[in-house]
Enzyme design. Structure first.
Site, PDB file in Angstrom:
ATOM      1  N   HIS A 121     -45.141   5.669  -8.868  1.00  0.00           N
ATOM      2  CA  HIS A 121     -44.317   5.710  -7.524  1.00  0.00           C
ATOM      3  C   HIS A 121     -43.621   6.857  -7.962  1.00  0.00           C
ATOM      4  O   HIS A 121     -42.375   7.097  -7.792  1.00  0.00           O
ATOM      5  CB  HIS A 121     -43.034   4.824  -7.541  1.00  0.00           C
ATOM      6  CG  HIS A 121     -43.733   3.278  -6.536  1.00  0.00           C
ATOM      7  ND1 HIS A 121     -44.246   3.368  -5.559  1.00  0.00           N
ATOM      8  CD2 HIS A 121     -43.649   2.112  -7.073  1.00  0.00           C
ATOM      9  CE1 HIS A 121     -43.712   2.514  -4.911  1.00  0.00           C
ATOM     10  NE2 HIS A 121     -44.151   1.213  -5.659  1.00  0.00           N
ATOM     11  N   HIS A 125     -49.661  -2.251 -13.433  1.00  0.00           N
ATOM     12  CA  HIS A 125     -49.270  -3.452 -13.041  1.00  0.00           C
ATOM     13  C   HIS A 125     -49.961  -4.526 -13.114  1.00  0.00           C
ATOM     14  O   HIS A 125     -49.809  -5.716 -12.712  1.00  0.00           O
ATOM     15  CB  HIS A 125     -49.147  -3.141 -11.144  1.00  0.00           C
ATOM     16  CG  HIS A 125     -47.962  -2.688 -10.707  1.00  0.00           C
ATOM     17  ND1 HIS A 125     -46.630  -2.169 -11.818  1.00  0.00           N
ATOM     18  CD2 HIS A 125     -48.042  -1.419  -9.811  1.00  0.00           C
ATOM     19  CE1 HIS A 125     -46.209  -1.046 -10.772  1.00  0.00           C
ATOM     20  NE2 HIS A 125     -46.025  -1.172 -10.218  1.00  0.00           N
ATOM     21  N   CYS A 173     -50.309  -2.671 -18.296  1.00  0.00           N
ATOM     22  CA  CYS A 173     -49.930  -2.420 -19.715  1.00  0.00           C
ATOM     23  C   CYS A 173     -50.301  -3.884 -20.658  1.00  0.00           C
ATOM     24  O   CYS A 173     -50.546  -4.941 -19.586  1.00  0.00           O
ATOM     25  CB  CYS A 173     -48.364  -2.587 -19.419  1.00  0.00           C
ATOM     26  SG  CYS A 173     -47.157  -2.890 -20.090  1.00  0.00           S
ATOM     27  N   HIS A 187     -44.916  -8.377  -4.589  1.00  0.00           N
ATOM     28  CA  HIS A 187     -44.609  -7.064  -5.434  1.00  0.00           C
ATOM     29  C   HIS A 187     -46.558  -6.907  -6.261  1.00  0.00           C
ATOM     30  O   HIS A 187     -47.554  -8.244  -6.438  1.00  0.00           O
ATOM     31  CB  HIS A 187     -44.023  -6.897  -7.285  1.00  0.00           C
ATOM     32  CG  HIS A 187     -43.979  -5.835  -7.427  1.00  0.00           C
ATOM     33  ND1 HIS A 187     -45.207  -5.739  -8.596  1.00  0.00           N
ATOM     34  CD2 HIS A 187     -43.501  -5.005  -7.940  1.00  0.00           C
ATOM     35  CE1 HIS A 187     -44.283  -4.599  -8.767  1.00  0.00           C
ATOM     36  NE2 HIS A 187     -43.400  -4.127  -8.372  1.00  0.00           N
ATOM     37  N   GLU A 230     -47.666  -6.364  -8.960  1.00  0.00           N
ATOM     38  CA  GLU A 230     -47.520  -6.922  -9.795  1.00  0.00           C
ATOM     39  C   GLU A 230     -48.364  -8.423 -10.283  1.00  0.00           C
ATOM     40  O   GLU A 230     -48.675  -9.381 -11.041  1.00  0.00           O
ATOM     41  CB  GLU A 230     -46.504  -6.475 -10.841  1.00  0.00           C
ATOM     42  CG  GLU A 230     -46.814  -7.472 -12.982  1.00  0.00           C
ATOM     43  CD  GLU A 230     -45.702  -7.524 -13.529  1.00  0.00           C
ATOM     44  OE1 GLU A 230     -44.799  -6.725 -13.311  1.00  0.00           O
ATOM     45  OE2 GLU A 230     -45.321  -8.496 -14.387  1.00  0.00           O
ATOM     46  N   SER A 283     -39.407   3.986  -5.328  1.00  0.00           N
ATOM     47  CA  SER A 283     -40.119   3.336  -6.513  1.00  0.00           C
ATOM     48  C   SER A 283     -38.238   1.721  -6.304  1.00  0.00           C
ATOM     49  O   SER A 283     -37.499   2.170  -5.962  1.00  0.00           O
ATOM     50  CB  SER A 283     -39.367   4.016  -7.407  1.00  0.00           C
ATOM     51  OG  SER A 283     -39.429   3.770  -8.623  1.00  0.00           O
ATOM     52  N   ASN A 310     -37.404  -0.042  -9.145  1.00  0.00           N
ATOM     53  CA  ASN A 310     -36.306   0.280  -9.891  1.00  0.00           C
ATOM     54  C   ASN A 310     -35.566   0.957 -10.248  1.00  0.00           C
ATOM     55  O   ASN A 310     -35.017   1.391 -10.735  1.00  0.00           O
ATOM     56  CB  ASN A 310     -37.331  -0.122 -11.787  1.00  0.00           C
ATOM     57  CG  ASN A 310     -37.730   1.497 -11.941  1.00  0.00           C
ATOM     58  OD1 ASN A 310     -37.270   2.760 -12.710  1.00  0.00           O
ATOM     59  ND2 ASN A 310     -39.041   1.853 -11.714  1.00  0.00           N
TER      60      ASN A 310
HETATM   61 FE1  F3S Z   1     -45.072  -2.323 -19.163  1.00  0.00          FE
HETATM   62 FE2  F3S Z   1     -42.502  -3.287 -19.545  1.00  0.00          FE
HETATM   63 FE3  F3S Z   1     -43.536  -0.908 -18.793  1.00  0.00          FE
HETATM   64  S1  F3S Z   1     -44.205  -4.324 -18.748  1.00  0.00           S
HETATM   65  S2  F3S Z   1     -45.480  -0.934 -17.726  1.00  0.00           S
HETATM   66  S3  F3S Z   1     -43.211  -1.758 -20.643  1.00  0.00           S
HETATM   67  S4  F3S Z   1     -41.646  -1.816 -17.711  1.00  0.00           S
END
Ligand code: F3S
Length: 279
Positions: A41, A74, A96, A124, A126, A220, A222
Site C-alpha cells: 500500500h 498477503h 509471507c 481483507h 489476506e 493503508s 495499519n
Molecule cells: Fe508477515 Fe507479519 Fe508482516 S505476517 S507480512 S511479518 S505483519
C-alpha cells in the site's frame, strides 16, 4: 529539538521480503513481470516499480497470459494460484511465511474434518486468501458477538485461526467464548508480533512527545491504526505520505518529535521525513 524514530517504523519482515522479491525479479531480465494487486500500500513504491517494468494485475485471474506474476505478502487462495498457472503465467510466491503457515494449518485441519473459523476482516485480501485454502466449510468473522450467529453444527468441530494483524485481546475473547460453548475447538494463534510491537512502540513514543509524525499511505489500514493510537496519546499527531506533506509549523515549540511509519513505508521516505524535521 530531539527527534525520536521508532525502531519498528517501516517494512515488516514479510513486506520487505516481498518488495526485495520484486526487485530481484526485475534483475532476472525476464519480462513481462506483474504483481497480483499492488505489492504494498504505497503509491511511491508501486510507481517506482512501474518505471522498472513491473505492472499491477487487477486482483482477478485472467483466462490467459504470459510472463511472471508475483504473489504479494498477503498471499492468495489455492484457486487463484492454480488459475494463474493454468492461464500460462509463471507464479513467484512472495507470500509471507507466517501467512503461508496459516494456509498450511487451514488446509490440513479442514482435511481432518474441522470447520475453519477465521478471526479477521472477511473482505481483507489476506483473509480471502486463507478462506481459499480450506477443503471444507469455512467462515471469517471480526467480532466475538458474531459467534452467536454461527450454526451449532459448524461449531461442533472447529479450528480457529486469526488474520496476522488481528487484535490479540479480541482474539482471546473469541477463544473464551468458544471454549465456554464446550465444543471440540482447535486454536491456532496466528497473530504476527510485528504489528503488535509496532503499535506498542508507537503508543509509548507518542506518550513522550509534543509532536508525532506517522508516515504512510492514507489507504493503508495499519498506518491509519498507528495514527489513531498516536493521536490518542499526542493530540499534535499528523499523518504524511511523504516529506512534502510535512508542515514544519507543526513542530514549532516542540521539544521532542516522534516519528513512526506503517508496514508499507520504505526506509527512504522515513529518512526524508527525519531530515525535513531537522531543518
Ligand atoms: Fe508477515 Fe507479519 Fe508482516 S505476517 S507480512 S511479518 S505483519
Amino acid at each position: 529539538m530531539e527527534i525520536l524514530t521508532a525502531k519498528t517504523a517501516g517494512f515488516c519482515f514479510g513486506v520487505k521480503r516481498a518488495v526485495d522479491f520484486v526487485y530481484g525479479e526485475t534483475k532476472s531480465g525476464e519480462k513481462p513481470i506483474y504483481t497480483f494487486g499492488p505489492i504494498i500500500h504505497n503509491k511511491e513504491v508501486v510507481k517506482e516499480m512501474e518505471e522498472m517494468g513491473v505492472s499491477v494485475l487487477p486482483e482477478e485471474v485472467p483466462s490467459e497470459g504470459n510472463g511472471t506474476v508475483i504473489i504479494r505478502s498477503h498471499g492468495v487462495s489455492r484457486e487463484v494460484y492454480e488459475g494463474l498457472e493454468r492461464a500460462g503465467y509463471k507464479v513467484c510466491d512472495a507470500t509471507c511465511p507466517f501467512v503461508k503457515k496459516i494456509h498450511r494449518i487451514v488446509s490440513e485441519k479442514s482435511a481432518e474434518g474441522y470447520n475453519i473459523l477465521i478471526a479477521g476482516d472477511p473482505v481483507h485480501p489476506e483473509v480471502k486468501g486463507i478462506i481459499g485454502w480450506s477443503r471444507g466449510p469455512v467462515m471469517a468473522i471480526s467480532e466475538p458477538d458474531d459467534i452467536d450467529r454461527i450454526p451449532e453444527d459448524f461449531l461442533r468441530k472447529t479450528c480457529l485461526v486469526a488474520q496476522t494483524t488481528f487484535n490479540y485481546n479480541k482474539f482471546q475473547l473469541f477463544v473464551a467464548k468458544l471454549q465456554k460453548k464446550g465444543y471440540d475447538i482447535s486454536v491456532y494463534n496466528s497473530i504476527c508480533n510485528a504489528t503488535k510491537e509496532r503499535q506498542a512502540e508507537a503508543r509509548q513514543l507518542s506518550s513522550q512527545t509534543d509532536c508525532m509524525i506517522v508516515v504512510g499511505d492514507v489507504g493503508s489500514s495499519n498506518t491509519q491504526k498507528l495514527f489513531e493510537i498516536c493521536k490518542s496519546e499526542c493530540p499534535n499527531t499528523h499523518l504524511v505520505q511523504t516529506a512534502d506533506d510535512l508542515d514544519v509549523s507543526w513542530l514549532a515549540g516542540a521539544k521532542r518529535v516522534g516519528i513512526t511509519a506503517g508496514a508499507s513505508t520504505p526506509h527512504k521516505i522515513i529518512e526524508e521525513v527525519q531530515t525535513k524535521c531537522q531543518i
